[in-house]
Design a protein around this motif. Structure first.
Motif, PDB file in Angstrom:
ATOM      1  N   HIS A 122      49.925  44.567  49.198  1.00 34.41           N
ATOM      2  CA  HIS A 122      48.926  45.169  48.327  1.00 34.41           C
ATOM      3  C   HIS A 122      48.245  46.325  49.073  1.00 34.41           C
ATOM      4  N   GLU A 179      50.036  44.655  42.612  1.00 40.84           N
ATOM      5  CA  GLU A 179      49.012  45.697  42.535  1.00 40.84           C
ATOM      6  C   GLU A 179      48.164  45.609  41.275  1.00 40.84           C
ATOM      7  N   LEU A 213      45.284  38.300  47.675  1.00 41.27           N
ATOM      8  CA  LEU A 213      46.126  39.389  47.173  1.00 41.27           C
ATOM      9  C   LEU A 213      47.628  39.145  47.361  1.00 41.27           C
TER      10      LEU A 213
END
Length: 461
Positions: A321, A439, A283
């Protein structure tokens, strides 16, 4: 019962399907040679034939070790006198005092006359006479060893430890080849023709991949460029001397994880810190080394500060994130800014080690990845098509598929932004744009992946 001569493996080892000679280097010669063992391949898979061929090779390698143990003590003095003589010629045009000093040294090195030949010419000890000739050539600037500037060059190198080691190794390979082929390793005589010969022979001197061969050629080229800038040589004789790298196809090049593979990794029985590390990699798109090097103080105000890596010029901020917030909180709460975010993988403590901090984490991940069946090997290649870097590839792929701008993705992962507009004039996207990019990347079927229990720092064992 004594071994048959044909079954003797002394100084031999099997490498692939061929034998090669191996001679250990004494500890006190290892720094000069740059190796702990000297090896040379033999063109045979027969042990009996290898025993027949090995002895001249053993003798040659041992001579190389002997020279390292007894270096030419006069080299430094010869180089010093050569510089003095050049300075005198440049300043006054007269170097007679310096040349008289050189001649005195030559006589001292040459030693006493042992006898006279039939023509009345003096006969000296052959080894001392050869050393005197070498000294004279260097002191009178007729021959400058390739190694003359190496100490100064290496002191000015600003590269990673592994690259520095490659540089030293490449130069050692070159000197070893010059010695083996009987080629004088002097600036004045080692030119393009000799460089081409080394290039051709180096490709067949071992089972190295073209990428590795090119790495060593680049290091030699860098040294020559440095000497060109200093006026020590006229040109970079290694320019354009490279090896063709086999073309990678979709079946052989490294790739991102598939969603199925990622789910297998995130659902598997990894330890807590590996689960945390994998999620951060997936992420953020960050490299393994910068992840395990993070400090608690790098995680503040909703962003992670990643240090510059590879060819990056500066550190970068990456928004945290939402799926990483609990992990970051657990790893930072109640701890000091200078504490490691991943103390489970501490820095290498062995002095002089070339291993990066991420070495153990990489080994751990590889073992775990294989244990859950995430593997994609290619015949003849050491590295699997999927590895820890596949998290970075997966992040970039998912960000692109989520219609995020290429320039923003490049900024988030620390890639160089292409073109004049984004690469030169723009200072980069705002943090809000980077946040949207981060995101936009979602773990596959996130709700279907088991949620790890929240643990406070004092619960970690």
């Amino acid at each position: 019962m004594a071994l048959s001569r044909n079954a003797d493996r002394k100084f031999l080892e099997l490498h692939g399907n061929k034998w090669r000679v191996v001679v250990p280097v004494p500890r006190k010669a290892q720094a000069a040679i740059g190796k702990t063992k000297l090896r040379q391949s033999l063109p045979t898979d027969s042990l009996a034939e290898a025993n027949r061929l090995k002895w001249p090779v053993v003798a040659k390698l041992q001579r190389q070790i002997d020279r390292a143990l007894r270096p030419d003590d006069h080299l430094g003095q010869a180089l010093h006198l050569a510089q003095q003589r050049r300075d005198a010629v440049a300043a006054t045009g007269d170097a007679e005092p310096e040349e008289n000093q050189i001649d005195d040294y030559i006589e001292e090195i040459q030693g006493p006359v042992l006898a006279e030949d039939e023509f009345g010419e003096p006969i000296y000890d052959p080894q001392r006479e050869a050393a005197a000739h070498r000294f004279a050539d260097i002191a009178y600037s007729r021959a400058t060893p390739l190694s003359a500037s190496r100490e100064k060059y290496e002191a000015q190198l600003t590269v990673a430890p592994r690259t520095r080691a490659d540089d030293v190794r490449a130069f050692a390979y070159l000197l070893e080849w010059c010695d083996r082929e009987g080629i004088p390793a002097f600036r004045e005589t080692f030119g393009r023709r000799e460089a081409v010969r080394f290039h051709d022979d180096f490709a067949t001197s071992g089972e190295r991949h073209p990428v590795t061969l090119n790495k060593y050629m680049r290091r030699l080229s860098t040294f020559w460029k440095w000497m060109v800038r200093r006026g020590e040589v006229q040109s970079n004789i290694w320019q354009t001397l490279t090896y063709a790298v086999p073309h990678e196809t979709d079946e052989t090049e490294e790739r991102p994880f598939s969603d199925t593979e990622l789910k297998a990794l995130l659902r598997g029985p990894a330890v807590q810190h590996m689960h945390d590390l994998m999620r951060l990699a997936a992420l953020t798109g960050a490299r393994l080394e910068v992840l395990v090097s993070l400090k608690v103080g790098d995680c503040h105000d909703g962003s992670i500060r990643f240090k510059a890596a590879k060819k990056e010029k500066r550190a970068r901020l990456v928004p945290i994130h939402p799926d990483l917030e609990a992990i970051i909180l657990r790893r930072t709460e109640g701890r000091q800014d200078e504490d490691d975010l991943f103390p489970e993988w501490p820095p290498v403590v062995k002095k002089g080690s070339l291993r990066e901090r991420s070495f153990k984490a990489s080994q751990h991940f590889t073992t775990y990845r294989r244990s859950v069946g995430v593997t994609d090997p290619v015949e003849g290649k050491r590295r699997d098509r999927v590895n820890f870097h596949s998290f970075r590839r997966w992040f970039i792929t998912k960000a692109e598929q989520a219609d995020q701008p290429e320039s923003t993705i490049a900024t988030v992962v620390g890639h160089k932004r292409e073109g004049m507009t984004f690469g030169v004039y723009s200072s980069g996207p705002k943090l809000e744009q980077a946040k949207r990019c981060v995101e936009a990347v979602l773990l596959p079927e996130a709700s279907d992946i088991a949620v790890l229990p929240f643990k406070k720092p004092h619960d970690q064992r």
